[in-house]
Design an enzyme around this catalytic site. Structure first.
Site, PDB file in Angstrom:
ATOM      1  N   LYS A  18       0.871  -1.170   0.000  1.00 12.34           N
ATOM      2  CA  LYS A  18       0.000   0.000   0.000  1.00 12.34           C
ATOM      3  C   LYS A  18       0.912   1.224   0.000  1.00 12.34           C
ATOM      4  CE  LYS A  18      -2.764   2.669   3.131  1.00 12.34           C
ATOM      5  NZ  LYS A  18      -3.345   2.758   4.460  1.00 12.34           N
TER       6      LYS A  18
ATOM      7  N   GLY B 137      -7.353   9.086  10.583  1.00  8.31           N
ATOM      8  CA  GLY B 137      -7.432   9.168  12.036  1.00  8.31           C
ATOM      9  C   GLY B 137      -8.512  10.099  12.561  1.00  8.31           C
TER      10      GLY B 137
ATOM     11  N   ALA C  81      -9.232   5.285   5.336  1.00  3.89           N
ATOM     12  CA  ALA C  81      -9.045   6.453   6.201  1.00  3.89           C
ATOM     13  C   ALA C  81     -10.326   7.267   6.390  1.00  3.89           C
ATOM     14  CB  ALA C  81      -7.952   7.373   5.687  1.00  3.89           C
ATOM     15  N   GLY C  82     -10.543   7.649   7.629  1.00  5.25           N
ATOM     16  CA  GLY C  82     -11.628   8.560   7.956  1.00  5.25           C
ATOM     17  C   GLY C  82     -12.922   7.901   8.400  1.00  5.25           C
TER      18      GLY C  82
ATOM     19  N   ASN D 179      -8.999   1.366  10.785  1.00  4.92           N
ATOM     20  CA  ASN D 179      -8.020   1.142  11.853  1.00  4.92           C
ATOM     21  C   ASN D 179      -8.394   1.912  13.108  1.00  4.92           C
ATOM     22  OD1 ASN D 179      -5.797   0.692  13.453  1.00  4.92           O
ATOM     23  ND2 ASN D 179      -4.332   1.667  12.130  1.00  4.92           N
ATOM     24  N   THR D 180      -8.260   3.245  13.058  1.00  4.55           N
ATOM     25  CA  THR D 180      -8.466   4.062  14.257  1.00  4.55           C
ATOM     26  C   THR D 180      -9.802   3.779  14.941  1.00  4.55           C
ATOM     27  OG1 THR D 180      -7.154   5.805  13.239  1.00  4.55           O
ATOM     28  CG2 THR D 180      -8.478   6.433  15.129  1.00  4.55           C
TER      29      THR D 180
END
Lengths: 368, 262
Positions: B97, B158, B184-185, B206-207
């Site tokens: 990635k 994040g 993301a987001g 993830n976050t």
């Protein structure tokens, strides 16, 4: 234009008066914002904000969790040499101090590296006093060549260099720079640095920018807390950090909050910083700069460090010694200052884990 | 019904991809990945400690994991390429990635440098999945350069702010003939479902999972949301209307004409 030009503008302010003028509503409004302006940062450092520490802590905790997760990066300092030609009145390595001067030979550097590496640590910060005679850039390069076999990230905390010299060390394998301005108030700086090349305030202040031009990966700055009025010192250090982030957006920028510790000699800090003041500084910095790293070293005692983990700290030293050869046999050498958190690396790692955080031993991979 | 995602010649069952940062410990991370049923897992090479087994996060991943090393920390194409090569040499496989970030304030990806890195790495046999700011022209260049999928961000990494780039991601889904993976987001399972309903091939989270109070439970919630969103997409949801459709107030008179003529 460098940060010095901005500083000249910033210091036309009577900070004591500004901090006193802050109203509770200015503090609440700063707390409610997602993107803080310098004026908000100033409000959070004011005496009025000290009654809202818990609210600030909750917000700082959330932001840190969001941007860094439950992780604390660990590193340890490795002192290469204590020869120094400066006269910093607060420093144990002051050239006038009658301490044993020595520098590590390359085989000794390797022994230190092995000892540190056995603790699992992969990030090392190498330090020297200022002596181009005893610890020239060429010597530091030789040390880096040895250390690269053992560590994934090597940072330097040495005398300020030229852009070309920073580039040379980066090419040799250095990826991070730590340099503290010590005290941002220039008059105090002059008084505390009566002799040696370190008298040059501006050359030191602009060192991070020279390293940035040399394309260093990470920069860590700070003010030595105790030398000046802490509220304005933290404010100016925070503005310096913001300037660096703006000027070099690709660099990972972070800030340390080193408090003065007892050292050889009889200097005592003029402006002692309490735990409460330290916490307020960390929280205000986190809210002002949500993505910047915040470092707390073993200058602070174990119990306090454990409590600071939740408040915005992202990086900590462990298993530190400030003496030359301190990771193998420190007994005959006097350190730069006294360590407070003397726990071995294993214990620090275990404690961080018990607090629900991951001690991160490797956060960079040598790309050379 | 068989509905597998095909990336770089590999069949993937789970359309939830997982990130490995921000976890309090690797054992928990391992449990979370199992609970998420994710098969594709991204790891930052900068964080992989190859020396010590108990510190090496790779040893905590389920055995059938498809490893997707990422180039976190790369500031330009050259660094991303270097990191990708190091990862492959270290035995992390040939997926990568690409993550090139030259702005630490917002952590927004640098599409230009990313395209340069794709061009080089595809030629070297990597299966390249670029993380990018959703921009149609950049995505086209990435596809031309040989990317195996396109990974636009839903919001800055994040931030947990959801699918803020919805309109732009929608365009990529319509126009780019590659799997579009929202990376993301994404902060909530409902937002993951939203991306999947829109036609995203997968989402990477993830976050939102790692920093939840109960990451295992949150991973299960995301797995279900991704599956639900996918099913909704496949089933072809009815178009939404702004007004109720009980009658045709403006053209109802035509019906009279129709009935008169029959």
């Amino acid at each position: 234009m460098t940060f010095y030009d901005e500083l000249v503008r910033l210091r036309n302010t009577d900070y004591a008066a500004e901090f006193e003028r802050v109203t509770p509503s200015q503090v609440s409004s700063a707390l409610a914002k997602t993107e803080l302006q310098p004026q908000d940062f100033l409000a959070l450092l004011s005496p009025k904000a000290s009654s809202l520490l818990e609210e600030m802590a909750q917000a700082a905790h959330r932001l840190t969790l969001q941007h860094f997760g439950r992780t604390i990066v660990l590193y340890t300092p490795l002192y290469l040499s204590n020869y120094c030609i400066n006269h910093c009145v607060y420093c144990g390595f002051n050239s006038a101090n009658p301490i044993l001067r020595r520098k590590l030979t390359l085989p000794e550097v390797e022994l230190e590296a092995k000892a540190i590496s056995q603790t699992g640590l992969q990030h090392v910060l190498i330090l020297t006093g200022e002596s181009r005679q005893h610890s020239p850039v060429s010597y530091i390069k030789e040390c880096v060549a040895v250390l690269r076999k053992y560590f994934s990230s090597i940072s330097i905390e040495i005398y300020p260099l030229s852009t070309e010299e920073y580039a040379e060390l980066i090419a040799a394998g250095v990826d991070g720079l730590t340099i503290y301005q010590e005290v941002y108030d220039e008059k105090t700086y002059s008084r505390l640095h009566p002799g040696g090349p370190k008298r040059d305030y501006r050359f030191r202040l602009e060192a991070p920018e020279r390293a940035g031009q040399a394309r260093i990966r990470a920069i860590n700055i700070g003010a030595l807390l105790g030398l000046g009025q802490w509220r304005s010192e933290i404010f100016l250090a925070g503005m310096h950090l913001a300037y660096l982030q703006e000027t070099f957006p690709e660099i990972e920028s972070s800030i340390s909050l080193p408090r003065m510790r007892p050292q050889f000699g009889d200097y005592r800090p003029e402006f002692p910083v309490s735990d409460r003041d330290l916490v307020q500084s960390i929280l205000a910095l986190r809210l002002f700069m949500p993505r910047a790293g915040i470092t707390i070293s073993t200058r602070e005692r174990a119990e306090l460090r454990d409590n600071l983990i939740q408040l915005g700290v992202t990086k900590m030293s462990a298993g530190s010694s400030t003496a030359i050869g301190g990771h193998t046999n420190a007994k005959d050498s006097i350190g730069q200052f006294e360590i407070s958190d003397k726990r071995p690396v294993d214990e620090v790692r275990q404690t961080i884990a018990n607090l629900g955080y991951k001690p991160v031993l490797k956060d960079w991979h040598d790309l050379n | 019904m068989e509905d597998k995602l095909n990336i770089g010649g590999r069949q993937v069952d789970s359309r939830l991809f997982m990130g490995t940062g921000k976890f309090a410990d690797y054992r928990l991370m391992s449990e979370v990945i199992k609970a998420s049923k994710a098969q594709v897992v991204t790891v930052a090479l900068r964080r992989v400690d190859f020396g010590a087994p108990e510190e090496n996060m790779l040893s905590y991943l389920p055995p059938d994991t498809i490893l997707m090393p990422n180039t976190s920390g790369a500031r330009n194409a050259a660094e991303a390429i270097r990191i990708a090569r190091i990862a492959r040499e270290a035995g992390c496989g040939n997926w990568v990635k690409i993550e090139v970030v030259s702005d630490q304030k917002y952590l927004l990806p640098d599409n230009f440098e990313t395209i340069k890195a794709i061009e080089v790495l595809v030629k070297e046999g990597f299966v390249v999945l670029p993380y990018m700011s959703p921009d149609l022209m950049a995505a086209k260049r990435m596809a031309e350069a040989g990317a195996a999928a396109i990974m636009p961000l839903g919001a800055p990494i994040g931030t947990n702010r959801g699918l803020k780039t919805r309109e732009l991601v929608q365009i990529l889904i319509s126009e780019i003939d590659l799997p579009i993976i929202v990376d993301a987001g994404i902060g909530r399972p409902s937002e993951a479902a939203e991306a999947m309903e829109l036609g995203a091939a997968a989402v990477l989270v993830n976050t939102a999972i790692a920093t939840a109070d109960n990451p295992v439970l949150m991973a299960e919630a995301f797995a279900q949301a991704v599956e639900a969103g996918r099913k909704a997409f496949l089933s072809g949801p009815g178009s939404t209307q702004r007004f109720a459709q009980a009658s045709s107030p403006l053209t109802g008179f035509l019906r009279n004409e129709e009935s008169a003529s029959t």
